[in-house]
Design an enzyme around this catalytic site. Structure first.
Site, PDB file in Angstrom:
ATOM      1  N   GLY A  10      44.028  41.446  33.754  1.00 18.75           N
ATOM      2  CA  GLY A  10      45.539  40.946  33.817  1.00 18.75           C
ATOM      3  C   GLY A  10      45.785  39.960  32.652  1.00 18.75           C
ATOM      4  O   GLY A  10      46.230  38.867  32.651  1.00 18.75           O
ATOM      5  N   ALA A  11      45.407  40.480  31.273  1.00 20.19           N
ATOM      6  CA  ALA A  11      45.311  39.784  30.217  1.00 20.19           C
ATOM      7  C   ALA A  11      46.647  39.848  29.267  1.00 20.19           C
ATOM      8  O   ALA A  11      46.769  39.385  28.278  1.00 20.19           O
ATOM      9  CB  ALA A  11      44.268  40.154  29.433  1.00 20.19           C
ATOM     10  N   GLY A  14      50.892  35.435  30.462  1.00 19.85           N
ATOM     11  CA  GLY A  14      50.583  34.234  31.512  1.00 19.85           C
ATOM     12  C   GLY A  14      49.169  33.596  31.104  1.00 19.85           C
ATOM     13  O   GLY A  14      48.699  33.712  29.835  1.00 19.85           O
ATOM     14  N   ILE A  15      48.421  33.418  32.115  1.00 19.65           N
ATOM     15  CA  ILE A  15      47.279  32.505  31.707  1.00 19.65           C
ATOM     16  C   ILE A  15      46.184  33.459  31.162  1.00 19.65           C
ATOM     17  O   ILE A  15      45.158  33.320  30.445  1.00 19.65           O
ATOM     18  CB  ILE A  15      46.705  31.891  33.142  1.00 19.65           C
ATOM     19  CG1 ILE A  15      46.358  32.773  34.131  1.00 19.65           C
ATOM     20  CG2 ILE A  15      47.661  30.728  33.394  1.00 19.65           C
ATOM     21  CD1 ILE A  15      45.739  32.161  35.477  1.00 19.65           C
ATOM     22  N   GLY A  16      46.060  34.763  31.823  1.00 22.34           N
ATOM     23  CA  GLY A  16      45.319  35.754  31.275  1.00 22.34           C
ATOM     24  C   GLY A  16      45.425  35.996  29.835  1.00 22.34           C
ATOM     25  O   GLY A  16      44.546  35.706  28.818  1.00 22.34           O
ATOM     26  N   SER A 139      43.667  30.695  44.012  1.00 20.06           N
ATOM     27  CA  SER A 139      44.872  29.714  44.073  1.00 20.06           C
ATOM     28  C   SER A 139      44.881  29.036  45.386  1.00 20.06           C
ATOM     29  O   SER A 139      44.250  28.983  46.274  1.00 20.06           O
ATOM     30  CB  SER A 139      46.278  30.524  44.171  1.00 20.06           C
ATOM     31  OG  SER A 139      47.344  29.959  44.444  1.00 20.06           O
ATOM     32  N   TYR A 166      49.554  36.987  50.644  1.00 19.09           N
ATOM     33  CA  TYR A 166      48.778  36.244  49.384  1.00 19.09           C
ATOM     34  C   TYR A 166      47.859  35.391  49.478  1.00 19.09           C
ATOM     35  O   TYR A 166      46.876  35.498  48.854  1.00 19.09           O
ATOM     36  CB  TYR A 166      50.092  35.894  48.465  1.00 19.09           C
ATOM     37  CG  TYR A 166      49.750  35.191  47.178  1.00 19.09           C
ATOM     38  CD1 TYR A 166      49.328  35.975  46.300  1.00 19.09           C
ATOM     39  CD2 TYR A 166      49.499  33.837  47.116  1.00 19.09           C
ATOM     40  CE1 TYR A 166      48.908  35.726  44.850  1.00 19.09           C
ATOM     41  CE2 TYR A 166      49.413  33.121  45.798  1.00 19.09           C
ATOM     42  CZ  TYR A 166      48.980  33.814  44.783  1.00 19.09           C
ATOM     43  OH  TYR A 166      48.495  33.188  43.598  1.00 19.09           O
TER      44      TYR A 166
END
Length: 282
Positions: A10-11, A14-16, A139, A166
């Site tokens: 998931g790069a 965002g944070i990835g 999370s 989720y």
């Protein structure tokens, strides 16, 4: 991080992506996994711009497909003989039930099963490369989980509640971390989970209605992706956590997750269900 090989799922945003930039600046060799070819190429370019001397490459994979996860592991092993850091970062939240090509509920499959399988397929490389680290991005949303979700992990026999589903997936990330840390005792591999914070990214924009509204409403109160990545970077690189395993972190500090996330029996049950659904024996 010189000489360290890091794989981040998931790069592509965002944070990835911010995690990749930060580790690249520290000298790591980056392997970035993304689903979309154009976005993945753009991410590689962005990381190289942030760290001109960076050694960065990419691999395409759709983590909603277990076959694609297996292909990702094979492709990584074909290129690299070591793996020092695995950042299981990819995830999604949706407001309507969707089913993957494997017939599994998409949120649970993408957020948890894919990383359970990928970690299993690369575990021997991590052990051989030790000291090595596994970072699972969870999370605080795990607190919305139903502690009995494993009675119906595919959400087939109940009304679909996207936030609850989720939460179940994020709870799974922490339970998986606990089970993994237990099984990695005696090796030089650690596993930790984290909450990145409420991060201003594209996360949730693939949803409709309520989720999209919540994301838009909360945007002014969210932190940047760069700040959201700090705990992932800390767990991947800091000597302070070199010997810590099986913990949950917020803002680079150990935190106490929900009682369900600390349930050893639930962690073992999740492990067994995950083995059955992915077809592996760990």
């Amino acid at each position: 991080m010189e000489g360290k090989v890091c794989l981040i799922t998931g790069a592509t945003g965002g944070i990835g992506q911010e995690t990749a930039k930060a580790l690249a600046r520290r000298g790591a060799t980056l392997v970035l996994s993304g689903r979309d070819e154009a976005r993945t190429a753009a991410t590689v370019a962005a990381v190289r711009e942030a760290a001109p001397q960076a050694r960065v490459e990419s691999l395409l994979a759709d983590l909603s497909s277990l076959a694609s996860v297996r292909a990702l592991a094979d492709a990584f092993r074909a290129r690299h003989q070591r793996l020092d850091v695995l950042v299981n970062n990819a995830g999604l939240i949706i407001d309507r039930r969707q089913v993957t090509v494997d017939g599994y509920e998409a949120t649970f499959a993408t957020n948890h099963l894919s990383h359970f399988l990928l970690t299993h397929l690369l575990r021997d490389l991590l052990v051989a490369s030790g000291p090595a680290r596994i970072i699972n991005v969870s999370s605080e949303g795990h607190r919305f989980a139903n502690a009995r979700f494993l009675d119906d992990p595919q959400t087939e026999h109940q009304r679909y509640d996207g936030i609850r589903v989720y939460g179940n997936a994020k709870l799974s990330n922490i339970l998986f971390t606990r089970g993994l840390a237990k099984r990695l005792q005696g090796t030089r591999v650690t596993a930790n989970a984290l909450h990145p914070g409420l991060v201003r990214t594209g996360f949730g924009h693939n949803s409709q209605g309520f989720f999209r509204y919540v994301v838009q409403l909360g945007a002014p109160f969210m932190v940047s992706a760069e700040k959201g990545a700090r705990t992932s970077v800390y767990l991947a690189s800091s000597p302070e956590v070199a010997d810590i395993s099986g913990e949950y972190f917020i803002k680079c500090r150990k935190a106490k997750p929900s009682s369900a996330a600390r349930d050893e029996a639930l962690a073992e049950r999740l492990w067994q269900v995950s083995e059955q659904l992915t077809g592996v024996t760990t």
